[in-house]
Design a protein around this motif. Structure first.
Motif, PDB file in Angstrom:
ATOM      1  N   SER A   1       3.353   1.026  -8.703  1.00 12.26           N
ATOM      2  CA  SER A   1       2.340   0.997  -9.945  1.00 12.26           C
ATOM      3  C   SER A   1       2.909  -0.205 -10.817  1.00 12.26           C
ATOM      4  O   SER A   1       2.213  -0.694 -11.690  1.00 12.26           O
ATOM      5  CB  SER A   1       2.102   2.195 -10.260  1.00 12.26           C
ATOM      6  OG  SER A   1       3.018   2.562 -11.287  1.00 12.26           O
ATOM      7  N   ALA A   2       4.184  -0.294 -10.754  1.00  9.32           N
ATOM      8  CA  ALA A   2       4.719  -1.370 -11.791  1.00  9.32           C
ATOM      9  C   ALA A   2       4.895  -2.487 -11.156  1.00  9.32           C
ATOM     10  O   ALA A   2       5.416  -3.608 -11.789  1.00  9.32           O
ATOM     11  CB  ALA A   2       6.172  -0.774 -12.160  1.00  9.32           C
ATOM     12  N   GLY A   3       4.225  -3.027  -9.907  1.00  8.69           N
ATOM     13  CA  GLY A   3       4.173  -4.206  -9.326  1.00  8.69           C
ATOM     14  C   GLY A   3       5.159  -4.633  -8.370  1.00  8.69           C
ATOM     15  O   GLY A   3       5.261  -5.748  -7.940  1.00  8.69           O
ATOM     16  N   LEU A   4       5.887  -3.588  -7.780  1.00  7.01           N
ATOM     17  CA  LEU A   4       6.783  -3.545  -6.694  1.00  7.01           C
ATOM     18  C   LEU A   4       6.254  -3.829  -5.218  1.00  7.01           C
ATOM     19  O   LEU A   4       5.215  -2.956  -5.333  1.00  7.01           O
ATOM     20  CB  LEU A   4       8.093  -3.088  -6.875  1.00  7.01           C
ATOM     21  CG  LEU A   4       9.006  -3.204  -8.041  1.00  7.01           C
ATOM     22  CD1 LEU A   4      10.176  -2.498  -7.971  1.00  7.01           C
ATOM     23  CD2 LEU A   4       9.260  -4.758  -7.967  1.00  7.01           C
ATOM     24  N   ALA A   5       6.744  -4.550  -4.406  1.00  6.65           N
ATOM     25  CA  ALA A   5       6.183  -4.371  -3.018  1.00  6.65           C
ATOM     26  C   ALA A   5       6.790  -3.163  -2.342  1.00  6.65           C
ATOM     27  O   ALA A   5       7.884  -2.680  -2.429  1.00  6.65           O
ATOM     28  CB  ALA A   5       6.522  -5.284  -2.168  1.00  6.65           C
ATOM     29  N   GLU A   6       5.909  -2.053  -1.865  1.00  7.59           N
ATOM     30  CA  GLU A   6       6.110  -0.892  -1.244  1.00  7.59           C
ATOM     31  C   GLU A   6       7.301  -1.166  -0.180  1.00  7.59           C
ATOM     32  O   GLU A   6       8.274  -0.182  -0.211  1.00  7.59           O
ATOM     33  CB  GLU A   6       4.919  -0.286  -0.588  1.00  7.59           C
ATOM     34  CG  GLU A   6       5.167   1.098   0.047  1.00  7.59           C
ATOM     35  CD  GLU A   6       4.032   1.817   0.107  1.00  7.59           C
ATOM     36  OE1 GLU A   6       2.950   1.557   0.125  1.00  7.59           O
ATOM     37  OE2 GLU A   6       4.180   2.709   1.240  1.00  7.59           O
ATOM     38  N   ASP A   7       7.197  -2.067   0.632  1.00  5.38           N
ATOM     39  CA  ASP A   7       8.397  -2.156   1.734  1.00  5.38           C
ATOM     40  C   ASP A   7       9.488  -2.415   1.086  1.00  5.38           C
ATOM     41  O   ASP A   7      10.631  -1.926   1.584  1.00  5.38           O
ATOM     42  CB  ASP A   7       8.003  -2.987   2.861  1.00  5.38           C
ATOM     43  CG  ASP A   7       7.705  -4.507   2.141  1.00  5.38           C
ATOM     44  OD1 ASP A   7       7.250  -4.607   1.226  1.00  5.38           O
ATOM     45  OD2 ASP A   7       7.913  -5.547   2.897  1.00  5.38           O
TER      46      ASP A   7
END
Lengths: 241, 241
Positions: free
Chosen positions: A145-151
């Motif tokens: 939700s803060a904009g990082l990529a899940e992987d």
């Protein structure tokens, strides 16, 4: 000019202090020239990852105070937070190990999302019901939700060594700078502000640091044009008079 | 006190300048108080990873100089390197993209092996026959010989985004500090030395920076004991007079 903020997600004064600093920064005329970097400091580095405790009993046990005293501290924090426009749950908050959150904050720094992520973690820990401790899926959800990529987030969480050294290096540096508590603000590596000071103190520190900030002083031999250096246009040999 | 060195593996003056700086550092009485950090600067960031060229033809083409002039430059560099006790191949060296090496240098920084790795890369590029360009296996071999874990090195090489932002951030910071060539030495963020200056210049810069280095000046309200902060012993509310 750089402002470094040492803090911990489990530190309520860090949550409040960040808002006070930001209030000062908002009205600082040179705010576009200020880069803010968040640095790691664990209040409770020895706590095991699965050792999660509600805050009030943790406080009464650790400091030998009554439940009413501990609760009064939380009410005071809630009031200070509210004065900065921040939500704060004064009941049923958890305390736990924050190492993984610090590691994710360093990933976020590389991705230009550090401020978003620390604010997301603070809000989740101090204002939302679901605990941030002992629940990797919660951290994934917050980081995404803060904009990082899940992987990338999952990769860091799965590898306990990822960014671990950077967290430790931040903590060593805090000690070298004389910080024994947080939040600890370092402006241009010249001025320090310890604690969640009133916004006016941050304004004063920003002004002093800005006024004394100066470009690098070049040290070079007298009568030298240029230097033995390489640039986009090749490697030069200087002309000496 | 921190010394930051912006440099590129493809920069011969960086190789020589590092040795001159280290000669100054060796005799500096406070050398144990100096932390050296290597930062990224690519001389040729636009060059494709597979665009590898022998140095002499690259120089003649890029600068419109004769082969003899280019070769004379290499001989001069070889002599300067030899004066610092460094090996330098004045023939058949390659030029190429150094981005992956910079990414690995940031991994090495996290692992406490940065100085070992940059020295290994310099030596390989300037003194050894096998090219460091376009050959990931060569980089793996070099990084492992500098003390990094093979699986981590392979992971970084396989993922072009790993540490890419940190390299770019270093390069932005170099520009902000006014560096347009390398090596560029920054002492305590206060003094700069541009180029492979003689060791005496580094000694002078170290002395000046050390003399002006001071602990943080704390900004705080008058009459305050402590601060609203959290430490290992809990979260305090200060006593105000």
């Amino acid at each position: 000019m750089r402002v470094e903020i040492w803090s911990d997600i489990a530190c309520p004064w860090c949550y409040v202090g960040k808002a006070r600093f930001e209030r000062a920064l908002e009205t600082f005329p040179h705010r576009d020239g200020i880069e803010v970097v968040h640095r790691s400091f664990e209040l409770d580095p020895g706590r095991a990852k699965d050792d999660i405790q509600p805050v009030i009993p943790m406080l009464t046990k650790k400091y030998g105070i009554s439940e009413a005293q501990a609760q009064a501290g939380e009410e005071n924090l809630g009031a200070q937070a509210a004065a900065e426009g921040l939500d704060y749950r004064t009941h049923d908050r958890d305390h736990g190990n924050t190492f993984d959150m610090h590691r994710l904050l360093h990933l976020a720094k590389e991705r230009g999302r550090q401020d978003e992520l620390i604010q997301t973690f603070y809000r989740a820990n101090f204002a939302e019901e679901r605990s941030v401790f002992g629940d990797d899926e919660r951290l994934v959800e917050l980081a995404v939700s803060a904009g990082l990529a899940e992987d990338e987030v999952r990769e860091v969480l799965a590898d306990p060594s990822a960014y671990a050294d950077v967290v430790r290096a931040d903590e060593r540096e805090a000690a070298e700078l004389g910080a024994n508590g947080v939040p600890f603000f370092v402006l241009d590596r010249k001025y320090g502000v310890s604690g969640a000071q009133p916004a006016e103190v941050f304004t004063q520190a920003l002004e002093q640091a800005w006024a004394s900030h100066s470009p690098l002083k070049l040290v070079q031999p007298a009568g030298q044009d240029g230097a033995e250096a390489c640039g986009p246009d090749g490697c030069a040999v200087p002309h000496r008079h």
